[in-house]
Design a protein around this motif. Structure first.
Motif, PDB file in Angstrom:
ATOM      1  N   SER A   1       0.804  -1.223   0.000  1.00  0.00           N
ATOM      2  CA  SER A   1       0.000   0.000   0.000  1.00  0.00           C
ATOM      3  C   SER A   1       0.837   1.272   0.000  1.00  0.00           C
ATOM      4  O   SER A   1       0.297   2.367  -0.199  1.00  0.00           O
ATOM      5  CB  SER A   1      -0.930   0.021   1.225  1.00  0.00           C
ATOM      6  N   GLU A   2       2.136   1.161   0.221  1.00  0.00           N
ATOM      7  CA  GLU A   2       2.951   2.376   0.303  1.00  0.00           C
ATOM      8  C   GLU A   2       3.109   3.073  -1.049  1.00  0.00           C
ATOM      9  O   GLU A   2       3.610   4.197  -1.116  1.00  0.00           O
ATOM     10  CB  GLU A   2       4.289   2.066   0.952  1.00  0.00           C
TER      11      GLU A   2
ATOM     12  N   THR B   1      19.867   2.206   0.291  1.00  0.00           N
ATOM     13  CA  THR B   1      21.178   2.836   0.161  1.00  0.00           C
ATOM     14  C   THR B   1      21.734   3.288   1.499  1.00  0.00           C
ATOM     15  O   THR B   1      22.938   3.148   1.761  1.00  0.00           O
ATOM     16  CB  THR B   1      21.112   4.033  -0.810  1.00  0.00           C
ATOM     17  N   VAL B   2      20.876   3.844   2.363  1.00  0.00           N
ATOM     18  CA  VAL B   2      21.355   4.306   3.668  1.00  0.00           C
ATOM     19  C   VAL B   2      21.945   3.145   4.459  1.00  0.00           C
ATOM     20  O   VAL B   2      23.044   3.242   5.015  1.00  0.00           O
ATOM     21  CB  VAL B   2      20.221   4.996   4.456  1.00  0.00           C
TER      22      VAL B   2
ATOM     23  N   ALA C   1      13.448   7.767  -4.059  1.00  0.00           N
ATOM     24  CA  ALA C   1      14.007   8.306  -2.822  1.00  0.00           C
ATOM     25  C   ALA C   1      13.741   7.409  -1.614  1.00  0.00           C
ATOM     26  O   ALA C   1      14.596   7.270  -0.744  1.00  0.00           O
ATOM     27  CB  ALA C   1      13.448   9.704  -2.567  1.00  0.00           C
ATOM     28  N   GLU C   2      12.581   6.789  -1.555  1.00  0.00           N
ATOM     29  CA  GLU C   2      12.249   5.998  -0.368  1.00  0.00           C
ATOM     30  C   GLU C   2      12.850   4.602  -0.413  1.00  0.00           C
ATOM     31  O   GLU C   2      13.632   4.228   0.455  1.00  0.00           O
ATOM     32  CB  GLU C   2      10.727   5.914  -0.218  1.00  0.00           C
ATOM     33  N   LEU C   3      12.507   3.810  -1.426  1.00  0.00           N
ATOM     34  CA  LEU C   3      12.915   2.404  -1.440  1.00  0.00           C
ATOM     35  C   LEU C   3      14.387   2.237  -1.796  1.00  0.00           C
ATOM     36  O   LEU C   3      15.159   1.659  -1.026  1.00  0.00           O
ATOM     37  CB  LEU C   3      12.022   1.618  -2.398  1.00  0.00           C
ATOM     38  N   SER C   4      14.803   2.741  -2.949  1.00  0.00           N
ATOM     39  CA  SER C   4      16.211   2.591  -3.312  1.00  0.00           C
ATOM     40  C   SER C   4      17.110   3.471  -2.458  1.00  0.00           C
ATOM     41  O   SER C   4      18.279   3.156  -2.240  1.00  0.00           O
ATOM     42  CB  SER C   4      16.422   2.923  -4.797  1.00  0.00           C
TER      43      SER C   4
ATOM     44  N   ALA D   1      11.430  -8.963   3.109  1.00  0.00           N
ATOM     45  CA  ALA D   1      10.009  -9.091   2.770  1.00  0.00           C
ATOM     46  C   ALA D   1       9.369  -7.723   2.612  1.00  0.00           C
ATOM     47  O   ALA D   1       8.513  -7.515   1.738  1.00  0.00           O
ATOM     48  CB  ALA D   1       9.281  -9.897   3.843  1.00  0.00           C
ATOM     49  N   ASP D   2       9.789  -6.763   3.435  1.00  0.00           N
ATOM     50  CA  ASP D   2       9.285  -5.388   3.316  1.00  0.00           C
ATOM     51  C   ASP D   2       9.654  -4.795   1.959  1.00  0.00           C
ATOM     52  O   ASP D   2       8.825  -4.193   1.275  1.00  0.00           O
ATOM     53  CB  ASP D   2       9.879  -4.496   4.409  1.00  0.00           C
ATOM     54  N   LEU D   3      10.919  -4.931   1.598  1.00  0.00           N
ATOM     55  CA  LEU D   3      11.398  -4.356   0.346  1.00  0.00           C
ATOM     56  C   LEU D   3      10.660  -4.972  -0.841  1.00  0.00           C
ATOM     57  O   LEU D   3      10.269  -4.263  -1.785  1.00  0.00           O
ATOM     58  CB  LEU D   3      12.907  -4.581   0.199  1.00  0.00           C
TER      59      LEU D   3
END
Length: 383
Positions: free
Chosen positions: A87-88, A260-261, A252-255, A281-283
């Motif tokens: 849903s994100e 990356t962080v 910006a959020e996923l990658s 599993a989140d990714l």
């Protein structure tokens, strides 16, 4: 970036296809917009149902804390995560989930979480809200809401990750998740303030269900709500918002923030679900959510997606987009678990190479999403 912030998208003028038709011509675009609203409702309905199953498991556990019931609550938490992760894709454009004034996203899924803000941690046996009996004599929903992100964005008091920490405890293992004993919740057991720990876990879970239900209500068909307003939008504005959610999550959020962080810092504290070791599993769920929106599908339901609009304008671009969406999923799936170990080691270590490959795949698909927007006559500015 604030974990529940959202980024702006600027619309450009509509362009014409080679046939002299607008890419977002009403007859073609309207079914896509309507399908998107239906898909969002399906996804949030699933998230609510899974959260209620978690709530049931938590209630059973706090009524009689045993190892078997703790394991069942953990399994229910793990089962609840994929629906919310998908849903994100509906975030980042100021919709019901992350409206600047009323959106509950910060209470639902904010991270990273400072464990010592909630409960005792190794080296600090009296830390946290649970053990602050003088400062917070009575634990209730309003208190937890008021304490969430008070005096700092890592001061997370509510949501999936607060519940995760309570169920698993700190992760001190290189090969598995945290392993908090059920006796931490038993009066006179292995940790003080067991009754408050049980209360906190129940309050956080109940609030999670309420917040998800509030978001789902804004997308329920046939109501005077956000979904009704969304469907009535000009097609260009509606598609603009859809692409904002997809592109912001992908880039910006996923990658970025979620991969990356952690890759750069090699720090377990920067991974998404560090206590349960379920970050991979989140990714994957996030990437599936992006693909779902492009294809107009959720679970067994399918309908008009952006792919149909893009195929009308540029079939080769549509094919490329679909291939890259799948490539990102494959790249994430190829990362060896657990994620907190994959990010460690030398630059040429297999785990770090797989993480880097997944980051690059997501960056590539984000660039193509910008091309998709351009093909549809929309200027997509992703920060």
């Amino acid at each position: 970036m604030k974990k529940h912030g959202w980024m702006a998208l600027v619309a450009g003028a509509l362009v014409s296809t080679g046939c002299g038709e607008e890419p977002l011509e009403e007859a073609r675009a309207r079914p896509v917009v309507e399908r998107y609203a239906a898909l969002v409702n399906e996804n949030y309905t699933d998230a609510v149902e899974k959260a209620r199953a978690l709530q049931t498991a938590v209630n059973v556990f706090v009524a009689d804390p045993t190892e078997a019931k703790l394991a069942a609550a953990r399994n229910a938490w793990l089962a609840a995560r994929p629906a919310y992760g998908q849903s994100e894709s509906f975030r980042f454009y100021g919709g019901p989930i992350d409206d600047e004034d009323t959106g509950p996203e910060g209470r639902i899924n904010a991270w990273p979480l400072d464990e010592a803000y909630i409960d005792a941690v190794e080296g600090s046996p009296t830390a946290g809200i649970i053990n602050a009996t003088d400062s917070y004599a009575q634990l209730d929903e309003e208190l937890l809401k008021s304490l969430n992100e008070r005096d700092g964005e890592t001061n997370i008091a509510t949501g999936y990750h607060a519940i995760e920490f309570l169920l698993w405890g700190q992760d001190r293992s290189e090969t598995g998740p945290g392993n908090r004993p059920a006796s931490d919740f038993v009066d006179g057991g292995t940790a003080p303030n067991a009754a408050r720990r049980r209360t906190y876990l129940k309050l956080a879970t109940d609030l999670l269900v309420k917040d998800l239900e509030s978001v789902r209500a804004q997308w329920t068909p046939g109501s005077d709500n956000y979904a009704k307003q969304f469907i009535a939008l000009d097609a260009e504005e509606a598609v603009q918002r859809i692409l904002t959610g997809m592109g912001s999550l992908s880039g910006a959020e996923l990658s970025g923030e979620r991969m990356t962080v952690a890759y750069d810092n090699k720090d377990q504290e920067d991974e998404h679900s560090c206590f349960s070791d379920s970050t991979l599993a989140d990714l994957y769920a996030n990437a599936v959510g992006i693909q779902n929106v492009y294809l107009g599908r959720y679970g067994g339901q399918d309908g008009a997606g952006l792919d149909e609009l893009v195929a009308q304008v540029d079939p080769a671009l549509d094919k490329k987009m679909k291939e890259q969406l799948q490539a990102s999923l494959d790249a994430i799936q190829a990362i060896p678990g657990p994620f907190d170990q994959a990010i460690l080691g030398a630059e040429n270590s297999p785990g770090r190479q797989k993480v880097k490959a997944a980051v690059e795949a997501l960056k590539t698909q984000t660039e193509t999403l910008v091309d998709v927007a351009t093909a549809l006559g929309i200027e997509l500015n992703l920060e």
